[in-house]
Scaffold this motif. Structure first.
Motif, PDB file in Angstrom:
ATOM      1  N   ILE A   3     -42.451  14.398 -10.100  1.00 19.67           N
ATOM      2  CA  ILE A   3     -42.001  15.777  -9.685  1.00 19.67           C
ATOM      3  C   ILE A   3     -43.136  16.555  -9.090  1.00 19.67           C
ATOM      4  CG2 ILE A   3     -42.116  16.772 -12.015  1.00 19.67           C
ATOM      5  CD1 ILE A   3     -39.204  18.096 -10.987  1.00 19.67           C
ATOM      6  N   GLY A   4     -44.363  16.562  -9.782  1.00 18.89           N
ATOM      7  CA  GLY A   4     -45.520  17.050  -9.241  1.00 18.89           C
ATOM      8  C   GLY A   4     -45.768  16.961  -7.847  1.00 18.89           C
ATOM      9  N   GLU A   5     -45.813  15.446  -7.590  1.00 19.20           N
ATOM     10  CA  GLU A   5     -46.031  15.265  -6.383  1.00 19.20           C
ATOM     11  C   GLU A   5     -45.027  15.619  -5.402  1.00 19.20           C
ATOM     12  OE1 GLU A   5     -48.461  11.042  -7.550  1.00 19.20           O
ATOM     13  OE2 GLU A   5     -46.070  11.103  -7.237  1.00 19.20           O
ATOM     14  N   ALA A   6     -43.756  15.589  -5.641  1.00 17.32           N
ATOM     15  CA  ALA A   6     -42.723  16.041  -4.824  1.00 17.32           C
ATOM     16  C   ALA A   6     -42.820  17.427  -4.603  1.00 17.32           C
ATOM     17  CB  ALA A   6     -41.318  15.692  -5.635  1.00 17.32           C
ATOM     18  N   LEU A  12     -45.980  21.891   0.917  1.00 16.19           N
ATOM     19  CA  LEU A  12     -47.039  21.589   2.264  1.00 16.19           C
ATOM     20  C   LEU A  12     -45.974  21.556   3.519  1.00 16.19           C
ATOM     21  CD1 LEU A  12     -49.572  19.247   0.961  1.00 16.19           C
ATOM     22  CD2 LEU A  12     -49.735  21.579   1.467  1.00 16.19           C
ATOM     23  N   GLU A  13     -44.867  20.713   3.165  1.00 16.22           N
ATOM     24  CA  GLU A  13     -43.991  20.820   4.046  1.00 16.22           C
ATOM     25  C   GLU A  13     -43.140  22.040   4.572  1.00 16.22           C
ATOM     26  OE1 GLU A  13     -40.736  18.507   2.599  1.00 16.22           O
ATOM     27  OE2 GLU A  13     -41.612  16.340   3.082  1.00 16.22           O
ATOM     28  N   ARG A  43     -54.287  19.991  -9.714  1.00  6.45           N
ATOM     29  CA  ARG A  43     -54.896  20.438 -10.909  1.00  6.45           C
ATOM     30  C   ARG A  43     -53.723  21.184 -11.642  1.00  6.45           C
ATOM     31  NH1 ARG A  43     -58.993  22.078  -7.406  1.00  6.45           N
ATOM     32  NH2 ARG A  43     -58.367  24.044  -7.121  1.00  6.45           N
ATOM     33  N   ASN A  44     -52.640  21.521 -11.454  1.00  8.01           N
ATOM     34  CA  ASN A  44     -51.526  22.071 -12.144  1.00  8.01           C
ATOM     35  C   ASN A  44     -50.376  21.089 -11.645  1.00  8.01           C
ATOM     36  OD1 ASN A  44     -49.390  23.202 -13.211  1.00  8.01           O
ATOM     37  ND2 ASN A  44     -50.236  25.369 -12.462  1.00  8.01           N
ATOM     38  N   ASN A  45     -49.967  20.303 -12.646  1.00 13.26           N
ATOM     39  CA  ASN A  45     -48.898  19.246 -12.309  1.00 13.26           C
ATOM     40  C   ASN A  45     -47.510  19.953 -12.637  1.00 13.26           C
ATOM     41  OD1 ASN A  45     -50.284  17.423 -10.692  1.00 13.26           O
ATOM     42  ND2 ASN A  45     -50.916  16.277 -12.749  1.00 13.26           N
ATOM     43  N   GLU A  70     -34.753  14.492  -0.029  1.00 12.74           N
ATOM     44  CA  GLU A  70     -34.984  12.762  -0.580  1.00 12.74           C
ATOM     45  C   GLU A  70     -35.923  12.834  -1.844  1.00 12.74           C
ATOM     46  OE1 GLU A  70     -32.699  10.270   0.021  1.00 12.74           O
ATOM     47  OE2 GLU A  70     -31.419  11.632   1.068  1.00 12.74           O
ATOM     48  N   ASP A  71     -36.756  13.342  -1.559  1.00 12.96           N
ATOM     49  CA  ASP A  71     -37.961  13.133  -2.591  1.00 12.96           C
ATOM     50  C   ASP A  71     -37.365  13.679  -3.867  1.00 12.96           C
ATOM     51  OD1 ASP A  71     -39.674  12.095  -0.981  1.00 12.96           O
ATOM     52  OD2 ASP A  71     -40.366  14.146  -0.272  1.00 12.96           O
ATOM     53  N   PHE A  72     -36.822  14.581  -4.070  1.00 14.16           N
ATOM     54  CA  PHE A  72     -36.416  15.171  -5.272  1.00 14.16           C
ATOM     55  C   PHE A  72     -34.885  14.335  -5.980  1.00 14.16           C
ATOM     56  CE2 PHE A  72     -38.638  18.973  -4.122  1.00 14.16           C
ATOM     57  CZ  PHE A  72     -39.398  19.052  -5.153  1.00 14.16           C
ATOM     58  N   LEU A  73     -34.309  13.638  -4.857  1.00 15.35           N
ATOM     59  CA  LEU A  73     -33.027  13.087  -5.161  1.00 15.35           C
ATOM     60  C   LEU A  73     -33.515  11.669  -5.771  1.00 15.35           C
ATOM     61  CD1 LEU A  73     -30.739  14.054  -2.173  1.00 15.35           C
ATOM     62  CD2 LEU A  73     -30.789  14.683  -4.594  1.00 15.35           C
ATOM     63  N   ASN A  74     -34.508  11.080  -5.267  1.00 14.59           N
ATOM     64  CA  ASN A  74     -35.157   9.880  -5.592  1.00 14.59           C
ATOM     65  C   ASN A  74     -36.366   9.866  -6.698  1.00 14.59           C
ATOM     66  OD1 ASN A  74     -33.186   8.533  -4.103  1.00 14.59           O
ATOM     67  ND2 ASN A  74     -34.548   8.988  -2.230  1.00 14.59           N
ATOM     68  N   LEU A  75     -36.394  10.934  -7.404  1.00 16.73           N
ATOM     69  CA  LEU A  75     -37.584  11.067  -8.447  1.00 16.73           C
ATOM     70  C   LEU A  75     -37.502   9.796  -9.249  1.00 16.73           C
ATOM     71  CD1 LEU A  75     -37.577  14.621  -9.404  1.00 16.73           C
ATOM     72  CD2 LEU A  75     -39.536  13.399  -8.087  1.00 16.73           C
ATOM     73  N   GLU A  76     -38.808   9.138  -9.691  1.00 11.51           N
ATOM     74  CA  GLU A  76     -39.081   8.199 -10.679  1.00 11.51           C
ATOM     75  C   GLU A  76     -38.632   9.003 -12.009  1.00 11.51           C
ATOM     76  OE1 GLU A  76     -43.668   7.810 -11.550  1.00 11.51           O
ATOM     77  OE2 GLU A  76     -42.882   7.245  -9.528  1.00 11.51           O
ATOM     78  N   GLN A  77     -38.163   8.035 -12.845  1.00  9.92           N
ATOM     79  CA  GLN A  77     -37.853   8.342 -14.335  1.00  9.92           C
ATOM     80  C   GLN A  77     -39.036   8.876 -14.990  1.00  9.92           C
ATOM     81  OE1 GLN A  77     -34.850   8.299 -15.878  1.00  9.92           O
ATOM     82  NE2 GLN A  77     -35.779   9.051 -17.713  1.00  9.92           N
ATOM     83  N   GLU A  78     -39.052  10.107 -15.583  1.00  8.53           N
ATOM     84  CA  GLU A  78     -40.197  10.776 -16.180  1.00  8.53           C
ATOM     85  C   GLU A  78     -40.486  10.170 -17.554  1.00  8.53           C
ATOM     86  OE1 GLU A  78     -42.461  13.005 -14.975  1.00  8.53           O
ATOM     87  OE2 GLU A  78     -41.505  13.236 -12.994  1.00  8.53           O
TER      88      GLU A  78
END
Length: 80
Positions: A3-6, A12-13, A43-45, A70-78
């Motif tokens: 989620i932090g990466e998304a 940025l998008e 630095r802040n995730n 799509e990025d949020f819809l396909n997030l990996e399991q935390e």
């Protein structure tokens, strides 16, 4: 992608779509530049929902618009 990466990718998008810098986004959103830089640099995730809402308000979009990718819809399991 987590989620932090998304969140970083989406910020940025949105800056690119609106032809603005991170500095300009911080100004129109009422978020300090250091806070936004810390989020974007990784630095802040854990950006808060309140911070994301301020970004949305500054860009005149809804929070649903922010997360409706799509990025949020396909997030990996935390939790593993």
């Amino acid at each position: 992608m987590n989620i932090g990466e998304a969140v970083v990718k989406r910020i940025l998008e949105l800056c690119k779509e609106n032809d603005i810098t991170i500095n300009k986004l911080s100004t129109i959103s009422g978020i300090t530049q250091s806070t936004l830089n810390n989020i974007v640099s990784g630095r802040n995730n854990s950006a808060t929902v309140s911070t994301i809402k301020k970004i949305c308000d500054g860009l005149n979009i809804t929070i649903v618009d922010f997360f409706n990718t799509e990025d949020f819809l396909n997030l990996e399991q935390e939790l593993k």
